[in-house]
Design an enzyme around this catalytic site. Structure first.
Site, PDB file in Angstrom:
ATOM      1  N   ASN A 249     -25.531  -5.125  -6.499  1.00 53.29           N
ATOM      2  CA  ASN A 249     -25.643  -4.043  -5.516  1.00 53.29           C
ATOM      3  C   ASN A 249     -26.812  -3.116  -5.802  1.00 53.29           C
ATOM      4  O   ASN A 249     -27.530  -2.717  -4.893  1.00 53.29           O
ATOM      5  CB  ASN A 249     -24.338  -3.246  -5.460  1.00 53.29           C
ATOM      6  CG  ASN A 249     -23.565  -3.591  -4.187  1.00 53.29           C
ATOM      7  OD1 ASN A 249     -23.839  -4.614  -3.562  1.00 53.29           O
ATOM      8  ND2 ASN A 249     -22.629  -2.760  -3.801  1.00 53.29           N
TER       9      ASN A 249
ATOM     10  N   LYS B 214      -0.278   3.131   7.431  1.00 54.99           N
ATOM     11  CA  LYS B 214      -1.184   1.974   7.419  1.00 54.99           C
ATOM     12  C   LYS B 214      -0.343   0.685   7.441  1.00 54.99           C
ATOM     13  O   LYS B 214      -0.624  -0.240   8.196  1.00 54.99           O
ATOM     14  CB  LYS B 214      -2.059   2.033   6.149  1.00 54.99           C
ATOM     15  CG  LYS B 214      -3.277   1.138   6.178  1.00 54.99           C
ATOM     16  CD  LYS B 214      -4.061   1.195   4.876  1.00 54.99           C
ATOM     17  CE  LYS B 214      -4.971   2.375   4.736  1.00 54.99           C
ATOM     18  NZ  LYS B 214      -5.830   2.302   3.532  1.00 54.99           N
TER      19      LYS B 214
ATOM     20  N   GLU C 246     -19.916  -4.853   5.051  1.00 53.68           N
ATOM     21  CA  GLU C 246     -19.117  -4.357   6.186  1.00 53.68           C
ATOM     22  C   GLU C 246     -19.714  -4.890   7.481  1.00 53.68           C
ATOM     23  O   GLU C 246     -20.921  -4.953   7.640  1.00 53.68           O
ATOM     24  CB  GLU C 246     -19.100  -2.825   6.193  1.00 53.68           C
ATOM     25  CG  GLU C 246     -18.185  -2.262   5.116  1.00 53.68           C
ATOM     26  CD  GLU C 246     -18.048  -0.759   5.199  1.00 53.68           C
ATOM     27  OE1 GLU C 246     -17.955  -0.118   4.134  1.00 53.68           O
ATOM     28  OE2 GLU C 246     -18.068  -0.228   6.312  1.00 53.68           O
TER      29      GLU C 246
ATOM     30  N   ASP D 229       0.866  -1.186   0.000  1.00 56.15           N
ATOM     31  CA  ASP D 229       0.000   0.000   0.000  1.00 56.15           C
ATOM     32  C   ASP D 229       0.905   1.239   0.000  1.00 56.15           C
ATOM     33  O   ASP D 229       2.034   1.178   0.491  1.00 56.15           O
ATOM     34  CB  ASP D 229      -0.900   0.005   1.258  1.00 56.15           C
ATOM     35  CG  ASP D 229      -2.072   0.969   1.133  1.00 56.15           C
ATOM     36  OD1 ASP D 229      -3.223   0.515   1.019  1.00 56.15           O
ATOM     37  OD2 ASP D 229      -1.812   2.195   1.115  1.00 56.15           O
TER      38      ASP D 229
ATOM     39  N   CYS E  58     -20.901   1.708  -0.662  1.00 52.64           N
ATOM     40  CA  CYS E  58     -21.127   0.906  -1.870  1.00 52.64           C
ATOM     41  C   CYS E  58     -22.470   1.142  -2.549  1.00 52.64           C
ATOM     42  O   CYS E  58     -22.507   1.472  -3.731  1.00 52.64           O
ATOM     43  CB  CYS E  58     -20.963  -0.567  -1.534  1.00 52.64           C
ATOM     44  SG  CYS E  58     -19.320  -0.936  -0.950  1.00 52.64           S
TER      45      CYS E  58
ATOM     46  N   PHE F 143     -18.328  -9.414  -2.670  1.00 47.42           N
ATOM     47  CA  PHE F 143     -19.712  -9.206  -2.220  1.00 47.42           C
ATOM     48  C   PHE F 143     -19.722  -9.144  -0.699  1.00 47.42           C
ATOM     49  O   PHE F 143     -20.538  -9.766  -0.031  1.00 47.42           O
ATOM     50  CB  PHE F 143     -20.606 -10.343  -2.739  1.00 47.42           C
ATOM     51  CG  PHE F 143     -20.578 -10.471  -4.248  1.00 47.42           C
ATOM     52  CD1 PHE F 143     -19.744 -11.387  -4.867  1.00 47.42           C
ATOM     53  CD2 PHE F 143     -21.348  -9.632  -5.045  1.00 47.42           C
ATOM     54  CE1 PHE F 143     -19.690 -11.491  -6.256  1.00 47.42           C
ATOM     55  CE2 PHE F 143     -21.299  -9.723  -6.440  1.00 47.42           C
ATOM     56  CZ  PHE F 143     -20.466 -10.653  -7.045  1.00 47.42           C
TER      57      PHE F 143
ATOM     58  N   HIS G 217     -35.913  -5.186   5.199  1.00 51.14           N
ATOM     59  CA  HIS G 217     -36.115  -4.499   6.494  1.00 51.14           C
ATOM     60  C   HIS G 217     -36.110  -2.991   6.278  1.00 51.14           C
ATOM     61  O   HIS G 217     -35.084  -2.438   5.847  1.00 51.14           O
ATOM     62  CB  HIS G 217     -35.013  -4.875   7.490  1.00 51.14           C
ATOM     63  CG  HIS G 217     -34.893  -6.356   7.694  1.00 51.14           C
ATOM     64  ND1 HIS G 217     -35.900  -7.105   8.277  1.00 51.14           N
ATOM     65  CD2 HIS G 217     -33.924  -7.233   7.355  1.00 51.14           C
ATOM     66  CE1 HIS G 217     -35.530  -8.383   8.300  1.00 51.14           C
ATOM     67  NE2 HIS G 217     -34.341  -8.483   7.756  1.00 51.14           N
TER      68      HIS G 217
HETATM   69  C1  UDX Z   1     -23.190  -3.936   0.451  1.00 46.08           C
HETATM   70  C2  UDX Z   1     -23.520  -5.300  -0.174  1.00 46.08           C
HETATM   71  O1  UDX Z   1     -24.380  -6.017   0.714  1.00 46.08           O
HETATM   72  C3  UDX Z   1     -22.220  -6.105  -0.388  1.00 46.08           C
HETATM   73  O2  UDX Z   1     -22.531  -7.330  -1.031  1.00 46.08           O
HETATM   74  C4  UDX Z   1     -21.279  -5.276  -1.265  1.00 46.08           C
HETATM   75  O3  UDX Z   1     -20.069  -5.977  -1.471  1.00 46.08           O
HETATM   76  C5  UDX Z   1     -20.999  -3.952  -0.605  1.00 46.08           C
HETATM   77  O4  UDX Z   1     -22.226  -3.238  -0.377  1.00 46.08           O
HETATM   78  P1  UDX Z   1     -22.611  -2.956   2.813  1.00 46.08           P
HETATM   79  O5  UDX Z   1     -22.654  -1.653   2.084  1.00 46.08           O
HETATM   80  O6  UDX Z   1     -21.501  -3.240   3.734  1.00 46.08           O
HETATM   81  O7  UDX Z   1     -22.639  -4.174   1.724  1.00 46.08           O
HETATM   82  O8  UDX Z   1     -23.937  -3.020   3.673  1.00 46.08           O
HETATM   83  P2  UDX Z   1     -25.299  -3.834   3.696  1.00 46.08           P
HETATM   84  O9  UDX Z   1     -25.298  -4.648   4.922  1.00 46.08           O
HETATM   85  O10 UDX Z   1     -25.589  -4.472   2.410  1.00 46.08           O
HETATM   86  O11 UDX Z   1     -26.355  -2.619   3.909  1.00 46.08           O
HETATM   87  C6  UDX Z   1     -26.352  -1.577   2.967  1.00 46.08           C
HETATM   88  C7  UDX Z   1     -27.350  -0.515   3.440  1.00 46.08           C
HETATM   89  O12 UDX Z   1     -28.694  -1.015   3.303  1.00 46.08           O
HETATM   90  C8  UDX Z   1     -27.172  -0.111   4.895  1.00 46.08           C
HETATM   91  O13 UDX Z   1     -27.402   1.281   5.015  1.00 46.08           O
HETATM   92  C9  UDX Z   1     -28.264  -0.907   5.601  1.00 46.08           C
HETATM   93  O14 UDX Z   1     -28.704  -0.269   6.799  1.00 46.08           O
HETATM   94  C10 UDX Z   1     -29.361  -0.902   4.549  1.00 46.08           C
HETATM   95  N1  UDX Z   1     -30.290  -2.031   4.659  1.00 46.08           N
HETATM   96  C11 UDX Z   1     -29.847  -3.295   4.377  1.00 46.08           C
HETATM   97  C12 UDX Z   1     -31.603  -1.782   5.016  1.00 46.08           C
HETATM   98  O15 UDX Z   1     -31.978  -0.640   5.280  1.00 46.08           O
HETATM   99  N2  UDX Z   1     -32.477  -2.825   5.067  1.00 46.08           N
HETATM  100  C13 UDX Z   1     -32.086  -4.114   4.793  1.00 46.08           C
HETATM  101  O16 UDX Z   1     -32.935  -5.013   4.867  1.00 46.08           O
HETATM  102  C14 UDX Z   1     -30.730  -4.353   4.444  1.00 46.08           C
END
Ligand code: UDX
Length: 433
Positions: free
Chosen positions: A209, A35, A153, A30, A261, A150, A252
């Protein structure tokens, strides 16, 4: 086989650490010396359950090396590019870091090398990189693979080691044979590998996504309908989600989606559609739907608290979701800003103690939920941390002077709060506060 990784941010560090856990020797590079120094000493800059332990084991076993000099990778037959691809103002992806790392790499190749693009990149990037390298000495040594991640976080280690599928976009037989070796630990667990072309692999990432973001935006709109229909969103999502064609995940309702993302990838896909003259009406509607939800909830919050003479608001949860310290594109940022702009004093708290909060606000984070509630008139629940779910309604009743709770995640039951005299504004249910 030695695996090289360039970029040890969220994706690169999880990728490197998990490959080391699976038995590979991994060399990470990096440009950020601080880091690298921290990682060499086992200090990780991100909040990912399980990551620190496996990194510590890998460091101890000498299986993972961290360096700033890209020459450390010159003997790696496979090198993952996991550098950031932040959004440009117009929604396109900024590929500066990617092309810089790619150029540096192509200058040191002396053997057939598979360059694996793990970063989220626009459709056509692998093709662009091949064209960029054509004419260089190394171009015939280059095998460019698209291997999107995929990872959620807060669940990244689990998601890496237990993926639903692995997607590999490739062009040459050598690339395929090398990637078979890399992902052998997964095929032995019957995890499907989708072997496809680069463009399809790139589009799989964006489509997945954008689809998930659309699902969230969709259920948030259904949640608004439930409030008008005197229906209950939890029963509606259960009834809808039991359809095997739909499934119960990503149904949800909440404050709106955020993170580094969903917004970025959705906007990037819209940008690609516009560039290619595709009128993708549904995909274009996702971000406006999400943004208008965040705005309308912010306005309702201010209105409700003003009506009840509130001055101090306890804001519980500032990250974009639970189990992370990440606030990037979090809906809480415009919400807290709206409260402050409307003259409220905000006492914010987050279990992650995220250091990112000070990048957005010059008010500090409270040390605990109780401290945030101490002088508050009303409270907002913005993320679904387990810590919040365990807080009894009585605590809110005893602390909140105006006894109002705005539960943006449906963490609590309205009945429990009504029983102790707290006006409960949930989502997706009949509004009584
Ligand atoms: C997402 C994708 O899930 C993952 O596959 C990709 O590689 C990166 O982007 P992430 O951004 O870490 O992952 O979060 P995720 O858990 O998917 O939630 C994304 C957003 O949607 C959050 O703000 C979460 O609060 C919201 N969310 C998710 C909802 O509001 N309701 C749900 O049912 C699911």
């Amino acid at each position: 086989m030695e695996i090289g990784v360039i970029g040890v941010g969220y994706v690169g560090l999880v990728t490197a650490t998990c490959f080391a856990y699976l038995g590979f020797k991994v060399r990470c590079v990096d440009v950020d010396p601080d880091k690298i120094h921290n990682l060499q000493n086992g200090r990780i800059p991100i909040h990912e359950p399980g990551l620190e332990e496996i990194l510590h084991k890998a460091n101890k076993a000498g299986q993972v090396l961290f360096a700033t000099d890209i020459n450390e990778l010159k003997n790696c037959k496979v090198i993952f590019l996991a550098v950031g691809t932040p959004p440009n103002p117009d929604g396109s992806s900024n590929l500066t870091f990617l092309t810089q790392a790619f150029d540096d790499l192509t200058n040191l190749l002396t053997q057939d090398t598979v360059i694996v693009v793990k970063s989220t990149v626009p459709v056509g990037t692998a093709k662009m990189l091949r064209e960029r390298a054509s004419g260089r000495d190394a171009s015939n040594l280059l095998h460019i693979v698209s291997n999107p991640e995929f990872l959620r976080e807060g669940n990244a280690v689990h998601d890496f080691l237990n993926p639903d599928r692995v997607v590999v976009g490739y062009e040459s037989d050598l690339a395929k044979s090398i990637m078979k070796e890399v992902y052998a630990p997964f095929t032995s667990k019957d995890i499907p590998i989708v072997w496809t072309c680069n463009a399809s692999a790139e589009l799989i990432k964006y489509s997945a996504n954008a689809y998930l973001a659309m699902r969230v935006a969709f259920i948030n709109e259904v949640s608004d309908l439930c409030e008008q229909a005197n229906a209950d969103i939890s029963e509606v999502t259960r009834g809808v989600g039991l359809d095997h064609r739909i499934g119960r995940h990503y149904l949800h309702p909440g404050p709106g989606f955020g993170g580094s993302c969903f917004p970025k990838d959705t906007l990037s896909l819209v940008h690609f559609a516009n560039q290619r003259g595709v009128d993708a009406k549904i995909i274009k509607s996702i971000m406006p739907s999400n943004e208008s939800r965040i705005k309308s909830l912010s306005e309702e919050m201010c209105r409700l608290f003003k009506e009840h003479g509130c001055k101090v608001i306890a804001f519980l949860g500032v990250t974009f979701k639970a189990n992370t310290d990440d606030m990037r594109d979090s809906p809480t940022i415009p919400m807290i800003k709206a409260l402050i702009d409307n003259g409220f004093e905000v006492m914010a708290y987050d279990p992650s103690k995220t250091e990112q909060f000070s990048q957005y606000f010059n008010i500090g984070l409270q040390n605990s939920a109780e401290e945030a509630l101490h002088r508050a008139d009303a409270a907002v629940i913005a993320t679904e941390w387990s810590e919040f779910k365990l807080m009894p309604a009585e605590l809110f009743a005893s602390k909140l002077k105006r006894k109002i709770l705005f539960d943006l995640r449906g963490v609590f039951s309205a009945e429990a709060f009504r029983a102790v005299g707290v006006k409960y504004r949930g989502i997706g249910r009949k509004i009584d506060a």
